[in-house]
Structures are given as C-alpha cells and as structure tokens.
Design an enzyme around this catalytic site. Structure first.
Site, mmCIF file in Angstrom:
data_model
loop_
_atom_site.group_PDB
_atom_site.id
_atom_site.type_symbol
_atom_site.label_atom_id
_atom_site.label_comp_id
_atom_site.label_asym_id
_atom_site.label_seq_id
_atom_site.Cartn_x
_atom_site.Cartn_y
_atom_site.Cartn_z
ATOM 1 N N ASP A 249 0.867 -1.171 0.000
ATOM 2 C CA ASP A 249 0.000 0.000 0.000
ATOM 3 C C ASP A 249 0.913 1.234 0.000
ATOM 4 O O ASP A 249 2.139 1.142 0.120
ATOM 5 C CB ASP A 249 -0.963 -0.015 1.195
ATOM 6 C CG ASP A 249 -2.213 0.839 0.930
ATOM 7 O OD1 ASP A 249 -2.173 1.710 0.021
ATOM 8 O OD2 ASP A 249 -3.221 0.670 1.625
HETATM 9 C C1 NOJ Z 1 -4.098 3.891 0.243
HETATM 10 C C2 NOJ Z 1 -5.283 2.991 0.392
HETATM 11 O O1 NOJ Z 1 -5.202 2.268 1.602
HETATM 12 C C3 NOJ Z 1 -5.453 1.994 -0.748
HETATM 13 O O2 NOJ Z 1 -6.679 1.347 -0.605
HETATM 14 C C4 NOJ Z 1 -5.333 2.680 -2.069
HETATM 15 O O3 NOJ Z 1 -5.537 1.762 -3.110
HETATM 16 C C5 NOJ Z 1 -3.968 3.333 -2.154
HETATM 17 N N1 NOJ Z 1 -3.859 4.333 -1.115
HETATM 18 C C6 NOJ Z 1 -3.701 3.983 -3.498
HETATM 19 O O4 NOJ Z 1 -4.414 5.139 -3.628
#
Ligand code: NOJ
Length: 707
Positions: A249
C-alpha cells in the site's frame, strides 16, 4: 535484465492528483525513471493521451522497452459513479457489483488504466472505521460473494480486452479489525479468526482470478502485514498457490520503520521483499537499497526474480507488450445514458427501508405538496467516498430536490435546508418547520458528507453530524407526515429521533444518479429490497456489535444479571444484519432439508444437503424479499459463531406469487478453520441448527446432524 532494471519493475510511483505520506513524485522524476527503466508502474495517472505520453517514454526510450502498468483507485465507478461498496452489499445481489465493475472497467481501460485497486475484501465489525464504506460489511460469506462478482466484472475472461482491467484484492489482511476503528491501527487476531473471518473473501477473489493483492497497513498479530511472511508467502503464495503479485500500500514498505519493525529503509526493503511484497507503491526503499542488499546477500536473487516475473506476467496477460497504448480516439469522456441507467437501477436496488409505519411510504405522485428539507436535499455531494476526483468535479450526483420535482410534476415542491451538514447553527430550522407545516408530506434528507467516511475518516461518534437530529425532531413536532432519508457511508447510531419518524429509508451514498434513485424508491417505482450488510448499533459503546459473534458461556438474557449484556442497554443492535422492509409483505415457510443427517465422509466427498423454503408475497404490491440461510454449529472444538450466513437469494414476486428457494450446504459451509498455524480445516460431527428467514434474527429452524 540488469539488477537495476529488475528493481525498476518493482517500483510504482504516483503520477498525479493524490497526496499522502511519502509525497508525490514530480512529473520529471516519473519520466526520467521510466526512461531509465527504473519504473514498473504508475498510479493515479489516467487519460488516454497522458498515459500514452508516459508509456511512449518507457516503451521507446528505455533500454528494454518494457511497458508501464497504470493503476488507479476505481472503487465504485470511473466516470459513472455507482453506490459505495457498502451500499452495493446491501443489495444482496452480486449482479450489482458485477455491473459496476464492468462499467468501471470499460471506462477506465479506455482512459489508459490497466489495473484497479479494488475490490476491497476486508470484513469489518467497526462502524467507526471510515473504510466500512468501502467494505461489504460484517459478513465473510456476503463479502466473498461480492468480491468474486467484482473481480469477474473487472477482469472478464481476457485481460487483453480493451474494456477490462486487472483487479486487486485488498487489503491483505485483517485491516478491518483496526482497534478502536482508528485507521491503520493494530490488529491482533487468532489464526482461527484470521482464516474463518478475514481470509474467505480473499480466497474468493483469487478463485475468481484476481490478478493482484495489496498488503494492508495494519499489524497482524504483532507483525506488520507488509513484513508478514506468514500471510503473504505461507498462506497466499504457498498454501493458495497465488501466482499474481503483491503490491504494497501507499508508502507501506517504508512505514515498517515507523511500525518499529525495521531499523531503517534498507531493512524495510529487505523485510518486505523477503516476506512476499513484489511491488513497492510510492516509497522507494527497494530501488534505493536493493542492489546493495543483493550484493551483501541480504536479499535473495531468486526472490527478486520471482517478484519481477510476477509483475511481467501481468503485463503480458494484459497484452501490453503487443499493444501498450490506449486508443486516443476511443476514450470515454463521461457517463452515457446506458451507464447512468445502470447506476440508477443499482442505487435503487441498494436502498434499505429501515422503518415504515402507517404506510407512510411509498409517496403518491399525485400528492399536492412536498417539502424537501435537510442539508442533503439539494446537494450534489452524494457520490460517496471513492469517487474519482475528476468525475466528482464534472459529474456530481443528481439532486433529490430535482428528482422529486420530476417524479411528482403536479406537486408544489419547496425546499428548506434547515441545518448544515456539520456545525451547531440551528437558525434555519424555523424555515424548515414552516415548509413542513405547509406541505402534505416532508422528505428530510440527512446524513454524512462522503468526506466523513472512507480512508482516514474514523469517527468516535457515529450519530448524524452537527445538529441534524434537531432538525428531524423539529419536523416531527409539527405532527405532519414525514420520511427520513439517510445518506451515509457507515452504520449510524440513529438515536432518539427514530421513534418519532414514521418512515426511514437508508439510501447510503448512492452515486451519480442519487436523486433519481431515491425518488424511484420514495414513490414506489422501485420496491426497496436491500437488506443491511452491517448491524446498526444503538450506541457506540456496544461496538463491536455484529450478528455472527461467538457463543459465550453466559448468553445474554433480558433482565438476568451475570449474563453477557450491559446494565443500560440490550446488547443487540438497533437494526440487525439482514434487516430491511419492503412495500409489500412476505411469508417465508419453515425450512425443509433433503435429509436430516449426513455422514461427514459424504460431505468431504462433495455431497451436499439441500435446504429449501417457500416464500410468498402476501401483500398487494410486487416486491423483493431476500431469503437468508444461517448455520449454527451447536458444539465444536472451538467456540463458533451463534450463526453464520451460508446462503441468500433476492427474489421478486408478484402479489400472491410463491417461489421455492433452494440452498446447498457442503463441507465448506459446515466446517471451520482451527487455530493450527499450518491451516487445518475441520468438519466435526454433531448437530447444526439451520435458520431460514428474512434477517439474521430469523427463528424458523431445522436441525441437521453430521455423523
Ligand atoms: C491507500 C489505500 O489504503 C489503498 O486502498 C489505495 O488503493 C492506495 N492508497 C492507493 O491510492
């Protein structure tokens, strides 16, 4: 490939609009990384022209010409914003999720996006957690069905197709267990709960072919998911044989340092890669330290090659080596009538009629006058938490006020905001009360702005924000008929005003066609057939409150001390999982079993037991009912949930019509995972109670014995 080029494939940088810890990369930095072959993927860049421009640099100017993979959060729509995922789960119709995914995939791929960071497969019992909006709620079975449907809708049969995108099951794993509902917080979880509660939707996503998986921000039993070899490698890659790739993430690899798990960035890179992370989003620890770590023997060359192979495999599967570019002439520039129709039907299908006394709903289109009041009555901000920002700017949601005017063209329709979405100003209530007094019926539209749910949007108080409850109470005091429409991204504590409201419709954040879909249900064009995918607590102090809690030695008994309850509230929710009314009435007959006992051996060999029940529309309107099957393992070697959803079917029936609904139960539905870390699934002999009805509080049951 040189080591540098291999590490490059593992790197994903942010292209545009989004900011967050770790920051955005400048356009120059992204372009020069692409040129140098030090970039595998870009997130948050889209548009055929801009992705092509960047792709051209990677393909034409880098030594190996490996195409970039473009990823974006397309969560509940690209241009055509569908209802939030929590709402979709309320439809109890996985077809809704599939349609959203198909429309999203088509719009996204045409705009240069190859890969979406969806579906979210996290089960959660935490309504304070903002990301409950992006989840399918508290049940692993329902979540699994929806997750699989979304993957199928995004990916189709062939990822080379120009209307499909690769899916990403996220967040691996147990992210929904965040303590206190605070985003990114600790999760401590037993192996049994991990496997019985959190893992099944991921398994379903992979069985449906999900190309990728995203690691989660939380710890899992003390070990951050980004460094959790048990989750990422043992379970996901070895036990499940996942051959796609794991993306971190946002900045998640570098955050292993903040977790107190890695001493520095180099250690974070080593720990993440070794545990099973294949691609690093935003932080650059592997790119910066990978070569040295490899030279010093601290990361394994085979593991690096494996990660690269996983990423390249997806690029091949997507056809990017043959055709890396989006067709600039074919870019879809916005919703079209057909996708709007789909979003409208989906949104109406997701709504849950929580309460309806004295036939307050549906409203008659012939009504003389209607007052629309409340801060969301004339708002275009009903898209939901993950609307793509460009879509939100160009295509706000249809307003309730406009839709009500269209639905009841002969009525005098007035509007008074009453109060704001937040804050304490009550001065507008007087005008709203006057409007309510002057109208035959009032529609009060209240809720949470989308910004109060979603990522990093935890709330400690989950009542209606600001002084919206005061508005409802003031309208109630007029004594005139009214209905409350809730627009929100999480279960709300509906508080004292509930008793005074004759009818309450849960509309969630319905997306681009919000107003039209709400009007369709208010005026009875669509029968409300949605059911709650999460329990609505009476008070925050009850959290976690969910239907599938484990049996205790002293189950709650009203008025009996020394049982598992509270002194000041019953422990059950205000509205239970599976609850929802219709404009008609249904009778569900007692469940029938194809056999009363079955040998475990036969179930293991693939045999099943059929559970059936008849459902009859006993009212005067056509309508939808959701027949639900729950299982309770009466005695087992670990305490099992008091009931677990194991089947559901949404049926539409004409007045007087009857249908028999059939479910099949097999070993998978009756067994469970033990606490053995190696993953042991066990089907134990003994009694099982099977409940069939229209919510998790169904009482009609039959007993099945497994011998
Ligand atoms: C953080 C989030 O937790 C995740 O779900 C998302 O896909 C990513 N950022 C990318 O934006």
């Amino acid at each position: 490939m040189t080591v540098e080029e291999k590490l490059g494939q593992l790197q994903q940088l942010a292209g545009a609009w989004e900011t967050g810890p770790g920051g955005n990369s400048t356009k120059n930095a992204v372009e020069s990384a692409a040129r140098a072959g030090r970039l595998g993927s870009v997130l948050s860049a889209f548009g055929a022209r801009s992705t092509n421009a960047l792709q051209r640099i990677a393909v034409e100017e880098s030594r190996l010409g490996i195409p970039l993979l473009f990823g974006l959060d397309v969560i509940h729509g690209f241009w055509t914003t569908f209802p939030i995922p929590l709402a979709q789960a309320a439809s109890f119709d996985p077809g809704v999720a599939r349609t959203d995914a198909e429309v999203s995939a088509q719009e996204a791929r045409a705009n240069g996006v190859h890969w979406t960071f969806a579906p979210m497969a996290d089960v959660t019992r935490e309504p304070r957690w903002g990301r409950v909006a992006e989840s399918c709620g508290e049940d692993p079975y329902l979540t699994a069905e929806f997750t699989a449907a979304k993957v199928a809708g995004y990916q189709g049969r062939d990822l080379r197709a120009k209307d499909r995108v690769a899916a990403c099951a996220k967040h691996f794993v147990a992210y929904g267990g965040a303590e206190g509902g605070r985003d990114y917080n600790t999760v401590d979880v037993s192996e049994a709960r991990l496997r019985n509660l959190y893992l099944p939707p991921f398994r379903a996503a992979l069985d449906a072919g999900a190309a990728t998986v995203m690691a989660s921000f939380n710890t899992v039993g003390g070990v951050p998911a980004h460094g959790n070899a048990h989750a990422l490698t043992e379970i996901l890659k070895h036990q499940w044989g996942f051959d796609g790739f794991v993306v971190s993430d946002w900045n998640g690899v570098r955050e292993l340092v903040a977790h107190g798990f890695a001493e520095d960035d180099a250690a974070a890179a080593r720990l993440a890669l070794t545990a099973g992370v294949d691609m690093e989003m935003v932080s650059t620890t592997l790119r910066e330290h990978g070569e040295r770590l490899l030279r010093e023997g601290r990361i394994d060359a085979g593991r690096l090659d494996d990660a690269v192979a996983r990423i390249l495999r997806l690029k091949f599967t997507l056809g990017l080596f043959d055709d890396p570019y989006a067709d600039e002439g074919a870019a879809v520039a916005g919703p079209v009538p057909a996708t709007r129709r789909a979003a409208r039907a989906a949104a109406a299908r997701c709504m849950v009629l929580l309460k309806n006394e004295r036939g307050t709903l549906p409203l008659r289109t012939s009504v003389g006058s209607i007052a629309v009041v409340g801060p969301f009555g004339d708002s275009g901000d009903l898209l939901g938490t993950w609307a793509v920002p460009a879509a939100a700017a160009k295509y706000p949601s249809v307003r309730v006020l406009d839709a009500v005017r269209r639905a009841a063209p002969g009525a005098r329709v007035t509007y008074a905001r009453g109060v704001a979405t937040e804050g304490g100003d009550t001065r507008g209530i007087r005008a709203a009360v006057a409007a309510a007094r002057a109208a035959d019926v009032t529609v009060v539209v209240v809720g949470e702005p989308p910004a109060l749910s979603g990522e990093a949007a935890a709330r400690a108080d989950i009542g209606l924000p600001g002084v919206q409850e005061r508005l409802i109470e003031a309208v109630a005091r007029t004594g005139r008929p009214f209905v409350v429409v809730l627009v929100n991204g999480r279960p709300l504590t509906v508080g004292g005003w509930l008793d005074s409201a004759p009818a309450v419709l849960e509309a969630w954040h319905p997306g681009v066609e919000a107003g039209n879909a709400i009007a369709d249900v208010l005026f009875g064009k669509v029968d409300p057939g949605g059911r709650l995918p999460v329990s609505f607590p009476r008070a925050v102090g009850q959290i976690p409150v969910h239907y599938n809690h484990e049996s205790t030695g002293r189950p709650y008994a009203a008025g009996v001390k020394y049982t598992s309850g509270y002194l000041d509230l019953p422990p059950d929710p205000q509205f239970a999982f599976g609850h929802g009314l219709s404009y008609t009435t249904f009778r569900i007959g007692a469940p029938r079993l194809s056999r009363a006992s079955v040998p475990a051996r036969a179930l293991h060999a693939g045999d099943t037991v059929e559970v059936s029940a008849t459902v009859t529309n006993t009212g005067a309107h056509a309508g939808d009912e959701v027949v639900q099957l729950y299982v309770h393992d009466v005695a087992a070697s670990i305490a099992r949930p008091v009931r677990e959803l194991r089947g559901f079917e949404r049926v539409t029936l004409a007045p007087g019509a009857t249908r028999t609904v059939r479910f099949r139960l097999g070993a998978r539905d009756l067994g469970f995972w033990t606490n053995d870390p190696g993953g042991v699934f066990r089907l134990e002999e003994g009694a099982f109670d099977l409940y069939v009805g229209n919510s998790s509080t169904a009482t009609a049951k039959r007993r099945l014995t497994v011998t």
